[in-house]
Scaffold this motif. Sequence first.
Motif, PDB file in Angstrom:
ATOM      1  N   LYS A  53       0.808  -1.214   0.000  1.00  0.00           N
ATOM      2  CA  LYS A  53       0.000   0.000   0.000  1.00  0.00           C
ATOM      3  C   LYS A  53       0.841   1.262   0.000  1.00  0.00           C
ATOM      4  O   LYS A  53       0.498   2.251  -0.663  1.00  0.00           O
ATOM      5  N   ARG A  54       1.958   1.249   0.732  1.00  0.00           N
ATOM      6  CA  ARG A  54       2.757   2.476   0.848  1.00  0.00           C
ATOM      7  C   ARG A  54       3.256   2.938  -0.517  1.00  0.00           C
ATOM      8  O   ARG A  54       3.289   4.120  -0.817  1.00  0.00           O
ATOM      9  N   SER A  55       3.649   1.996  -1.357  1.00  0.00           N
ATOM     10  CA  SER A  55       4.110   2.349  -2.704  1.00  0.00           C
ATOM     11  C   SER A  55       2.982   2.269  -3.725  1.00  0.00           C
ATOM     12  O   SER A  55       3.175   2.622  -4.886  1.00  0.00           O
ATOM     13  N   ASN A  56       1.798   1.800  -3.289  1.00  0.00           N
ATOM     14  CA  ASN A  56       0.633   1.620  -4.165  1.00  0.00           C
ATOM     15  C   ASN A  56       0.989   0.759  -5.384  1.00  0.00           C
ATOM     16  O   ASN A  56       0.614   1.059  -6.507  1.00  0.00           O
ATOM     17  N   TYR A  92       9.132  -7.965 -10.327  1.00  0.00           N
ATOM     18  CA  TYR A  92       8.213  -7.278 -11.245  1.00  0.00           C
ATOM     19  C   TYR A  92       7.154  -6.529 -10.433  1.00  0.00           C
ATOM     20  O   TYR A  92       6.676  -7.010  -9.400  1.00  0.00           O
ATOM     21  N   SER A  93       6.765  -5.337 -10.915  1.00  0.00           N
ATOM     22  CA  SER A  93       5.731  -4.578 -10.212  1.00  0.00           C
ATOM     23  C   SER A  93       4.824  -3.892 -11.215  1.00  0.00           C
ATOM     24  O   SER A  93       5.205  -3.663 -12.369  1.00  0.00           O
ATOM     25  N   MET A  94       3.630  -3.562 -10.771  1.00  0.00           N
ATOM     26  CA  MET A  94       2.678  -2.822 -11.588  1.00  0.00           C
ATOM     27  C   MET A  94       1.840  -1.943 -10.677  1.00  0.00           C
ATOM     28  O   MET A  94       1.714  -2.193  -9.473  1.00  0.00           O
ATOM     29  N   SER A  95       1.286  -0.891 -11.251  1.00  0.00           N
ATOM     30  CA  SER A  95       0.427  -0.004 -10.467  1.00  0.00           C
ATOM     31  C   SER A  95      -0.866  -0.727 -10.114  1.00  0.00           C
ATOM     32  O   SER A  95      -1.309  -1.641 -10.814  1.00  0.00           O
ATOM     33  N   LEU A  96      -1.470  -0.289  -9.029  1.00  0.00           N
ATOM     34  CA  LEU A  96      -2.707  -0.912  -8.572  1.00  0.00           C
ATOM     35  C   LEU A  96      -3.831  -0.650  -9.585  1.00  0.00           C
ATOM     36  O   LEU A  96      -4.138   0.506  -9.888  1.00  0.00           O
ATOM     37  N   MET A 110     -12.579  -4.604  -6.824  1.00  0.00           N
ATOM     38  CA  MET A 110     -11.318  -5.262  -6.476  1.00  0.00           C
ATOM     39  C   MET A 110     -11.115  -5.166  -4.964  1.00  0.00           C
ATOM     40  O   MET A 110     -11.252  -4.094  -4.377  1.00  0.00           O
ATOM     41  N   THR A 111     -10.801  -6.286  -4.336  1.00  0.00           N
ATOM     42  CA  THR A 111     -10.643  -6.300  -2.889  1.00  0.00           C
ATOM     43  C   THR A 111      -9.384  -7.067  -2.496  1.00  0.00           C
ATOM     44  O   THR A 111      -8.944  -7.968  -3.214  1.00  0.00           O
ATOM     45  N   THR A 112      -8.792  -6.683  -1.374  1.00  0.00           N
ATOM     46  CA  THR A 112      -7.583  -7.370  -0.899  1.00  0.00           C
ATOM     47  C   THR A 112      -7.972  -8.632  -0.137  1.00  0.00           C
ATOM     48  O   THR A 112      -9.016  -8.694   0.509  1.00  0.00           O
ATOM     49  N   GLU A 142      -1.038  -0.543   9.652  1.00  0.00           N
ATOM     50  CA  GLU A 142      -2.053   0.479   9.376  1.00  0.00           C
ATOM     51  C   GLU A 142      -3.260   0.322  10.290  1.00  0.00           C
ATOM     52  O   GLU A 142      -3.776   1.293  10.844  1.00  0.00           O
ATOM     53  N   GLU A 143      -3.726  -0.913  10.468  1.00  0.00           N
ATOM     54  CA  GLU A 143      -4.941  -1.125  11.265  1.00  0.00           C
ATOM     55  C   GLU A 143      -4.694  -0.913  12.751  1.00  0.00           C
ATOM     56  O   GLU A 143      -5.601  -0.505  13.486  1.00  0.00           O
ATOM     57  N   LEU A 144      -3.477  -1.177  13.215  1.00  0.00           N
ATOM     58  CA  LEU A 144      -3.164  -0.922  14.617  1.00  0.00           C
ATOM     59  C   LEU A 144      -3.285   0.564  14.955  1.00  0.00           C
ATOM     60  O   LEU A 144      -3.666   0.931  16.079  1.00  0.00           O
TER      61      LEU A 144
END
Length: 825
Positions: A552-555, A564-568, A580-582, A592-594
């Motif tokens: 999430k921090r880098s989205n 390999y990476s791609m944008s959300l 779309m859900t995690t 984050e939730e804490l």
Amino acid sequence: MEGQLFADVVLPLALPRLLTYSVPAELADEVAVGARVGVQLGKKKIYSAVIHSLHANKPEGYDTKDILMVLDKFPIILPQQMELWSWISTYYMCTLGEVMKAALPSGLKLESETKITLTSNEELEVETLGEMEKSVIGFISARKSTTLADLSEILPASRILPTIRTLLDDKLVALDEVLSGGFKPKREYYVRLHPSIISEDDVNTAFTKLDRAAVQQKAFLAYLSMATPIDFAKPKEVERKLIIDKAEVSAQAIKGLKEKNILDVYERVVTRLGFDDDPSKAINPLSEGQQVAMDTIISEFETKDVVLLHGVTGSGKTEVYIHLINKMLDEGKQVLYLLPEIALTAQIINRLKRVFGSKIGIFHSKFSNEHRVETYLNLLDDTNENQYQIILGVRSSIFLPFKNLGLIIVDEEHENTYKQYDPAPRYNARDVSVVMAAHHSAKVLMGTATPAIETYFNAKTGKYGLVELANRYNDAAMPDIAIVDVRRARKQKQLHSHFTSHLLDAVGAALKRNEQVILFQNRRGFAPFLECEECGWVPECEHCNVSLTYHKRSNQLVCHYCGYSMSLPTTCLACGSPSMTTKGFGTEKIEEELQIFFPEASIERLDLDTARSRSAYERIIGDFEERRIDILVGTQMVTKGLDFDNVSLVGVLDADTMLRFPDFRAYERSYQLISQVSGRAGRKEKKGSVIVQTSQPDSDVLRMVRQNDYNALYEWQLVERHQFLYPPFYRLTKITIKHVDRKLLHEIAEVLGYRLRAIFGDRILGPEEPAINRIQNRYLLGFVLKMERTKPVTKVKELLWNAIYEVQGQPKYKGMMVSVDVDPM
């Protein structure tokens, strides 16, 4: 040695055998086994190679090339190291070149096309050179730098190397610090009084010169204040940058003082290692239990070369190590202290330096290449009064050039991070340390609260000595362990996101008492994957058959196998739905939730994403140790022997992923991880609490963790290992074949499987597709060889290689890649 001299050399390449080069007569007195030399491979490439042997036997089948240059004045690979390289190459089924790549800091490997640059040798007139040498000087001058390949434009191929050799001897050119990528010494500018200033009157005269140069006057005053009292016969040296900082001036001001013959400014090589730390703390006395363990270890070493120290978490094993290290130093011996994780060095080095000061060197990959080279060379230099006596490091430290090694300590010996997975050599530093110690006539002490089954088996059967520390230091209580049923919590509406009410209440209570909390989740990232709620589409890596992990921090969606990476995606790329859900959760999501549940708390993560650099590791651990962090969320990094006084609660958020992992070591690893992270709670005078969230509350492993009953786990697992032919009763070798063509890969596997079964029978399992059957665009199939420990290891591996080479040598199958993993973890 009379006649032509030849050298067999190790190149940093996966070549199946050594290459032989001829030694020019003018270099015959310079070459030595273990020294590096520059050699040409092919038409253009130059590599540094290590001399393996010298002889007078001309090889058959090819004409030898000459060694181009000798890079070392003395061998940098000692005989014991070369013996270890050879053993690793044979046992772990890899080439000596692959061992060389792993063994030497990159600053000493020097593998790339050579860059040639001009030097500033003013003692030799260029006019005295031959025409070819002049041509090269002019060619380089026009281009700033060049390569051997480029010089073919102006020189015949046969004259390039001799011409460069002449220019090197005359010190008119340099090969980019010998060869491209080489180690560059660290240089600093220093300042002292100019030799013309020899009295107080000269100093006053200098100030008169500076009446109209206020900035230079400030710089001069700063130097004088730092050099007081002034010894005109031997003026004090001061680092230029210290003067710049103190006077708040630029380097130009100091340059002006040099031009006026007031200060002398010069550059010199300095060490990166730092030898300023002096011991500030005496060695603590051992408790009664620790002293018994210490005496027993020494006694066991009289008949055993390897001893296992099995001590519960918090029993004070490190203090025993310190006393053993001190004993070795008193005997004039060196010590190698191996740790499984870089994160641990930050905490333990401070503890050891308070006792041993600058006798300790640190070696791991988070240090710069230059720092690692200096550490390596420090151990080689017997004339250095600051030569290290103790090395604290991770697995690669086994390749360092020890000359007087007396003891190797393998802390947390059960950890799988001692195993190198990729690339080859796929060695286990714990096991290699035993062989290494034998080459040095040294001893090995392995320490852990949760031994590997194989290690404990060796100790129980008498191969290793065994010493037990059953109680925590000062009889501190073991933590209370609560097993919380996640399924029941969900039914009773007591599950809030990924936290049970039981865990949240315990965290809140610990924070109210100003105590700290560690939460363990064995998965980094925000969520393991995304999924479309309409059609079920999951984003996967383009190069590997694996779902992408959401950060999430880098989205970004990231592949943890190839990077390999791609944008959300905002909509499903299959059906176009925005739904779309995690799915699942990693350390980033927990962090984050804490913040929602505990907005006032300081929360930090310790995982591969947050601690990629040495400074980041040290900052996080230092902040937690100084209580600037209330809750530390982490992966396996938080389980590895860290010691924090104020941690009262440890939470294991998802034990099921470990218990259900499809591997014969799953229960052993689950016990080790949960026990180790539990051991971070309630150190010293505080009794801690551990909460384990699981949907399998009746698991035998969790029951054994709760009862701290390692022996029950060992006996249970030993029966299963014997029944299903696993270590410690059998040796495992994993053979993975890869190819870009999936159909051809299956054909290769069928042929290879036939060959292997003809030799090993039903000891060969496979071929099978791994859970992730494509990585970096190559499909994978695997075999496993289960071999009785009584069979001759060398012969088994020779037969295995012959079968692989026979298949790989067929023209149709040349595109296949093979990796062999001996003793896989």
